[in-house]
Design a protein around this motif. Structure first.
Motif, PDB file in Angstrom:
ATOM      1  N   HIS A  56       0.814  -1.208   0.000  1.00 64.84           N
ATOM      2  CA  HIS A  56       0.000   0.000   0.000  1.00 64.84           C
ATOM      3  C   HIS A  56       0.852   1.266   0.000  1.00 64.84           C
ATOM      4  CE1 HIS A  56      -3.697   2.239   0.742  1.00 64.84           C
ATOM      5  NE2 HIS A  56      -2.969   3.000   1.528  1.00 64.84           N
ATOM      6  N   HIS A  58       1.112   5.505  -2.054  1.00 61.21           N
ATOM      7  CA  HIS A  58       0.447   6.498  -2.898  1.00 61.21           C
ATOM      8  C   HIS A  58       1.444   7.134  -3.837  1.00 61.21           C
ATOM      9  CE1 HIS A  58      -3.276   5.948  -0.815  1.00 61.21           C
ATOM     10  NE2 HIS A  58      -2.620   5.984   0.326  1.00 61.21           N
ATOM     11  N   CYS A  74       0.870   6.049   4.937  1.00 61.60           N
ATOM     12  CA  CYS A  74      -0.475   6.486   4.661  1.00 61.60           C
ATOM     13  C   CYS A  74      -1.124   6.930   5.959  1.00 61.60           C
ATOM     14  CB  CYS A  74      -1.261   5.329   4.057  1.00 61.60           C
ATOM     15  SG  CYS A  74      -2.937   5.780   3.685  1.00 61.60           S
ATOM     16  N   HIS A  91      -9.172   3.245  -0.633  1.00 62.65           N
ATOM     17  CA  HIS A  91      -9.045   4.643  -1.018  1.00 62.65           C
ATOM     18  C   HIS A  91      -7.953   4.784  -2.049  1.00 62.65           C
ATOM     19  CE1 HIS A  91      -6.069   4.351   2.306  1.00 62.65           C
ATOM     20  NE2 HIS A  91      -5.360   5.048   1.462  1.00 62.65           N
TER      21      HIS A  91
HETATM   22 ZN   LIG Z   1      -3.334   4.889   1.736  1.00 66.20          ZN
END
Ligand SMILES: [Zn+2]
Ligand SMILES: [Zn+2]
Length: 112
Positions: A56, A58, A74, A91
């Protein structure tokens, strides 16, 4: 990386490489599960290693050079934003701004 970036990088080793070959190889690598397309708004395509995509994280997209960088970590407080009774499953977050290179080369404001 986007296909034009990959081409530029690969041409250092194979000068006669063309963009069609890059797209063909990218498609094969996605099918083989080695690469994942990065879902970003806009029509430019970016790819990253599938291993990396599992984890995970971004992305940060530079508005000047259009390169995309990984952002680690995150701040998972999105549940708090949901209306009562809603259930969050996932998300998607993209940050925009200037990368270190572009923010450095930004013209300095002249002194009055
Ligand atoms: Zn995240
Ligand atoms: Zn930049």
């Amino acid at each position: 990386m986007s296909p034009p970036e990959i081409l530029q990088f690969a041409q250092q080793h194979v000068p006669r490489l063309g963009i069609a070959t890059v797209y063909r190889n990218l498609k094969a690598m996605v099918e083989a599960g080695e690469l994942s397309p990065v879902p970003l708004p806009g029509d430019r395509l970016y790819y990253e290693l599938a291993d990396k995509a599992q984890h995970h994280h971004h992305h940060f997209r530079c508005e000047v050079c259009e390169r995309v960088f990984d952002v680690e970590g995150c701040d998972d407080t999105f549940n708090a934003l949901l209306p009562k009774g809603f259930v969050l499953h996932a998300h998607d977050l993209t940050l925009y701004g200037l990368c270190a290179d572009c923010s450095r080369s930004k013209p300095k404001r002249a002194r009055a």
